[in-house]
Design a protein around this motif. Sequence first.
Motif, short mmCIF file in Angstrom:
data_model
loop_
_atom_site.label_atom_id
_atom_site.label_comp_id
_atom_site.label_asym_id
_atom_site.label_seq_id
_atom_site.Cartn_x
_atom_site.Cartn_y
_atom_site.Cartn_z
N PHE A 1 0.82 -1.22 0.00
CA PHE A 1 0.00 0.00 0.00
C PHE A 1 0.85 1.27 0.00
O PHE A 1 0.60 2.20 -0.75
CB PHE A 1 -0.93 0.03 1.21
N MET A 2 1.87 1.31 0.87
CA MET A 2 2.63 2.55 1.03
C MET A 2 3.43 2.88 -0.23
O MET A 2 3.56 4.04 -0.60
CB MET A 2 3.56 2.45 2.23
N HIS A 3 3.92 1.86 -0.89
CA HIS A 3 4.77 2.09 -2.07
C HIS A 3 3.98 2.10 -3.38
O HIS A 3 4.47 2.59 -4.39
CB HIS A 3 5.87 1.04 -2.13
N ASN A 4 2.77 1.55 -3.34
CA ASN A 4 1.96 1.50 -4.56
C ASN A 4 0.53 1.96 -4.30
O ASN A 4 -0.42 1.18 -4.42
CB ASN A 4 1.92 0.08 -5.14
N PRO A 5 0.34 3.23 -3.94
CA PRO A 5 -1.04 3.73 -3.87
C PRO A 5 -1.55 3.99 -5.30
O PRO A 5 -0.89 3.60 -6.27
CB PRO A 5 -0.90 5.02 -3.08
N VAL A 6 -2.69 4.64 -5.41
CA VAL A 6 -3.19 4.99 -6.73
C VAL A 6 -3.33 6.50 -6.83
O VAL A 6 -3.35 7.20 -5.80
CB VAL A 6 -4.54 4.30 -7.04
N GLU B 1 -10.69 7.17 -13.29
CA GLU B 1 -9.53 6.38 -13.70
C GLU B 1 -8.38 6.65 -12.74
O GLU B 1 -7.93 7.79 -12.61
CB GLU B 1 -9.13 6.73 -15.12
N LEU B 2 -7.93 5.60 -12.07
CA LEU B 2 -6.86 5.75 -11.09
C LEU B 2 -5.62 5.01 -11.58
O LEU B 2 -5.68 3.80 -11.86
CB LEU B 2 -7.30 5.19 -9.74
N ALA B 3 -4.53 5.72 -11.69
CA ALA B 3 -3.28 5.10 -12.14
C ALA B 3 -2.59 4.46 -10.95
O ALA B 3 -2.54 5.04 -9.86
CB ALA B 3 -2.38 6.15 -12.77
N LEU B 4 -2.06 3.27 -11.17
CA LEU B 4 -1.22 2.67 -10.13
C LEU B 4 0.07 3.48 -10.04
O LEU B 4 0.63 3.88 -11.08
CB LEU B 4 -0.92 1.21 -10.49
N LEU B 5 0.51 3.75 -8.82
CA LEU B 5 1.71 4.57 -8.61
C LEU B 5 2.84 3.72 -8.04
O LEU B 5 2.59 2.68 -7.42
CB LEU B 5 1.40 5.73 -7.66
N GLU B 6 4.03 4.22 -8.21
CA GLU B 6 5.22 3.57 -7.63
C GLU B 6 6.06 4.63 -6.95
O GLU B 6 6.29 5.71 -7.53
CB GLU B 6 6.03 2.91 -8.76
N SER B 7 6.51 4.32 -5.74
CA SER B 7 7.17 5.36 -4.95
C SER B 7 8.55 5.74 -5.52
O SER B 7 9.24 4.91 -6.11
CB SER B 7 7.31 4.93 -3.50
#
Lengths: 368, 66
Positions: free
Chosen positions: A247-252, A284-290
């Motif tokens: 969750f912490m490293h890959n929110p949206v 539309e929510l993009a997957l994020l990477e920290s």
Amino acid sequence: MSVTVASTAASSIERAVDDIIKQCGGISPNTVLFFASSRYDPASISRAMHDAFSGAQVIGCSTAGEIVSGRVMKDSIVAMAFDDRTIESVACSVVTDVASPDSLADAVRDLEEKIGTPLRDLDFQKYVGIILIDGLSGSEERVMDRLGDLTDVTFIGGSAGDDLNFQSTYVYLDGAAYTNAAVLALLKPVGEFDIIKTQSFRTLDTVLVPTKVNEERREVLEFNNMPAALAYARAVGVSVKEAPKRFMHNPVGLVTGDDFFVRSPRQIEGDSIFFYCMVKEGMELALLESTDIIEDTHNAVEEKVRQLGRASALINFHCILRALELEEKGQSAEYGSLFADIPTIGFSTYGEEYIGHINQTSTMLIFK
Amino acid sequence: MAGKIKQMIEKIIEERSNGNEVLKSTTRTKLIIKGYNPDTWTSRSEDDPTKIAELKQIARDMGVNL
């Protein structure tokens, strides 16, 4: 000096406020902003700060950690005092019940009466708003949404914390302490000001669209017509059981052109994922990477200072999840040092406000 | 019928920004947060009565006469 910064870790309120008064000795402030650990009794600290600066508008909130020029602190109080060379005028009001649209309307009306102008008519380049709001109310989205309807003035701020106890948070105005409430402060700075919004993520190609949600509960039941937990786990390439560790490293992120607004997952319950802020069906929510918080924050602050030419003060609303990540990596001191050359106060928030309600972000108000 | 939603979104942005580029960008963001991304609606998007009613309410809330 038209802005003074103070901090104290004294455990008694009397000594703590004495410390702050001494550090603010060279200024006759019209506005005092303070952020205080939840270890200080809310009613007492609000009253004591108000009495200490009786000629000023005194606003504040409880925190989950504090920031002062060059240092990240805990169990302390930080304060910033402005005089009329930095803040020409200030008007404040309190939303006594953040769940009630009528209460927000009353607070806005109160502000408008104080400044003698409808918020809608204010020049967004001359005014800026600060909002401090109960961090456990779950009402930030609705308040920010309505404020955004009513005015072009930017309201920036944070959700009050309580040192990760998750019991109750407080906002402070005029010597009183409020819970389930928000304080609105409308500032007319003398000089230029600007906003920094920084989050340390990059967008990945994976898009998750909430197809079934419960907005009130900040719950996503389905992403892409699949059980939300399963869809998220697949997107990050782990099992549902392992997914919370990501969750912490890959929110949206809700992408808004060149920028995005982070929405952080909080926990999995059954097939659902609960978030720290509301998401709407069909977004539309993009997957994020920290990425690197220190480097990104350094770049964001340096760029803004370069644009302004100088910085006389900075207020940092810094997400507790970012603070925890920095702590885990042993980088808290380095983060604090990013603000060593700028008079700064801030706190670790339970949510950040800027246009809307955001997670895992720092929103900052910077004065030239 | 198609395209009404796109028209309404563009009208809200124009009215609220009054030609100011910063306000145009902010208003777009406000609409995206409300669930109406201007980029996902086109002149061919179907005129969904529920969405149209929602947008009318958003316009009223934002002080825009459609």
